[in-house]
Structure formats: C-alpha cells, structure tokens
Design a protein around this motif. Structure first.
Motif, short mmCIF file in Angstrom:
data_model
loop_
_atom_site.label_atom_id
_atom_site.label_comp_id
_atom_site.label_asym_id
_atom_site.label_seq_id
_atom_site.Cartn_x
_atom_site.Cartn_y
_atom_site.Cartn_z
N PHE A 172 0.82 -1.22 0.00
CA PHE A 172 0.00 0.00 0.00
C PHE A 172 0.85 1.27 0.00
O PHE A 172 0.49 2.26 -0.64
N ILE A 173 1.98 1.24 0.68
CA ILE A 173 2.89 2.40 0.63
C ILE A 173 3.40 2.58 -0.79
O ILE A 173 3.46 3.70 -1.31
N GLY A 174 3.76 1.48 -1.42
CA GLY A 174 4.24 1.54 -2.80
C GLY A 174 3.19 2.06 -3.76
O GLY A 174 3.48 2.87 -4.65
N ARG A 175 1.95 1.61 -3.60
CA ARG A 175 0.88 2.10 -4.48
C ARG A 175 0.62 3.59 -4.25
O ARG A 175 0.35 4.33 -5.19
N TRP A 176 0.69 4.01 -3.00
CA TRP A 176 0.48 5.43 -2.70
C TRP A 176 1.59 6.27 -3.33
O TRP A 176 1.32 7.33 -3.93
N LEU A 177 2.83 5.81 -3.21
CA LEU A 177 3.95 6.53 -3.82
C LEU A 177 3.86 6.53 -5.34
O LEU A 177 4.20 7.53 -5.99
N GLY A 206 1.11 6.58 -7.04
CA GLY A 206 0.10 7.58 -7.38
C GLY A 206 0.63 8.99 -7.28
O GLY A 206 0.30 9.86 -8.08
N LYS A 207 1.46 9.26 -6.27
CA LYS A 207 2.02 10.60 -6.07
C LYS A 207 3.13 10.93 -7.08
O LYS A 207 3.22 12.06 -7.55
N PRO A 257 4.26 0.86 -11.72
CA PRO A 257 4.46 -0.36 -10.92
C PRO A 257 5.77 -0.37 -10.12
O PRO A 257 5.98 -1.24 -9.29
N VAL A 258 6.64 0.59 -10.33
CA VAL A 258 7.98 0.53 -9.76
C VAL A 258 7.95 0.56 -8.23
O VAL A 258 8.52 -0.31 -7.57
N MET A 259 7.33 1.56 -7.66
CA MET A 259 7.31 1.69 -6.20
C MET A 259 6.48 0.60 -5.54
O MET A 259 6.83 0.14 -4.45
#
Length: 126
Positions: A27-32, A34-35, A40-42
């Motif tokens: 979830f942290i990766g998906r949030w990053l 989006g920002k 898909p990288v983060m």
C-alpha cells in the motif's frame, strides 16, 4: 498451562505480522506510485520491502523459539544431545541379517523364524 497459551499467542501472531508487513509495503508503494507517477515501480519495490520485513519477523520468532527451547532444556536438566553423544538410531545401525528385504518378518510365510524364503525379492539391487 498458562505458559503454553502464552507461547501460542506470541508465536501465533507471526502470521498476522507477515501479512500486515507485506500489505503495508504494497500500500505504501501504491500510494507513492500515485504521487510520483511511477506506476508499478514503487509498488514492486515496497512489496519486496514488506517481504523482507516478514522474513525478518519469521527469523526473529524462530530465534526466540530456539532460545526458549534451550532455556527449558537447561532448566529441566535435559540438555540437547551433542554430536557424537547419542546412541545410533535404528536406521543408522549396521544392517542385521533380515535387513534389506521387501516384506516384514510378520508378513513372511514360512516356518515362523522371521527369515524370508529364498524366492522373496530383495529391494536393494546390487
């Protein structure tokens, strides 16, 4: 008895900790993503960070279990066997006269002496 339930509670939470670590990383990766717009990288990177945290939790619990087991063995006067201090197990002993046959002595027809007939097939092909 209370000590047993305490162990179940502390080691039973390892699975929950694993799942939460992985999901939090994802979830942290998906949030990053989006920002920062790095689709898909983060997500992948932080998913693997979560996997690492889950692996660390399992390793920590494993080491803790080993320490508790060693402490209990010391307290009960039952030390873990050291290499070379024990008797050989049944499968480590030198083969006896009836070893190597496919049938158990109770299943062998014959005169009841426990030895198989000569026409019984051996399973260790030489």
């Amino acid at each position: 008895m209370k000590q047993d339930w305490k162990a179940v509670g502390s080691y039973g939470t390892v699975g929950l900790e694993m799942v939460l670590s992985i999901l939090l990383g994802l979830f942290i990766g998906r949030w990053l993503d989006g920002k920062l717009g790095t689709e898909p990288v983060m997500s992948v990177l932080w998913f693997f960070f979560g996997l690492g945290a889950a692996g660390k939790a399992v390793h920590r619990a494993w080491k803790e279990m080993q320490a508790v087991a060693a402490r209990e063995e010391r307290e009960e006067g039952n030390p873990a066997p050291r290499f070379g201090d024990r008797e050989p197990r049944q499968d480590e002993r030198s083969p006896g006269p009836n070893d190597g046959y496919r049938t158990a002595p109770s299943d062998v027809p014959g005169d009841g002496d426990g030895r198989p007939r000569a026409d019984v097939e051996r399973h260790d092909e030489r």
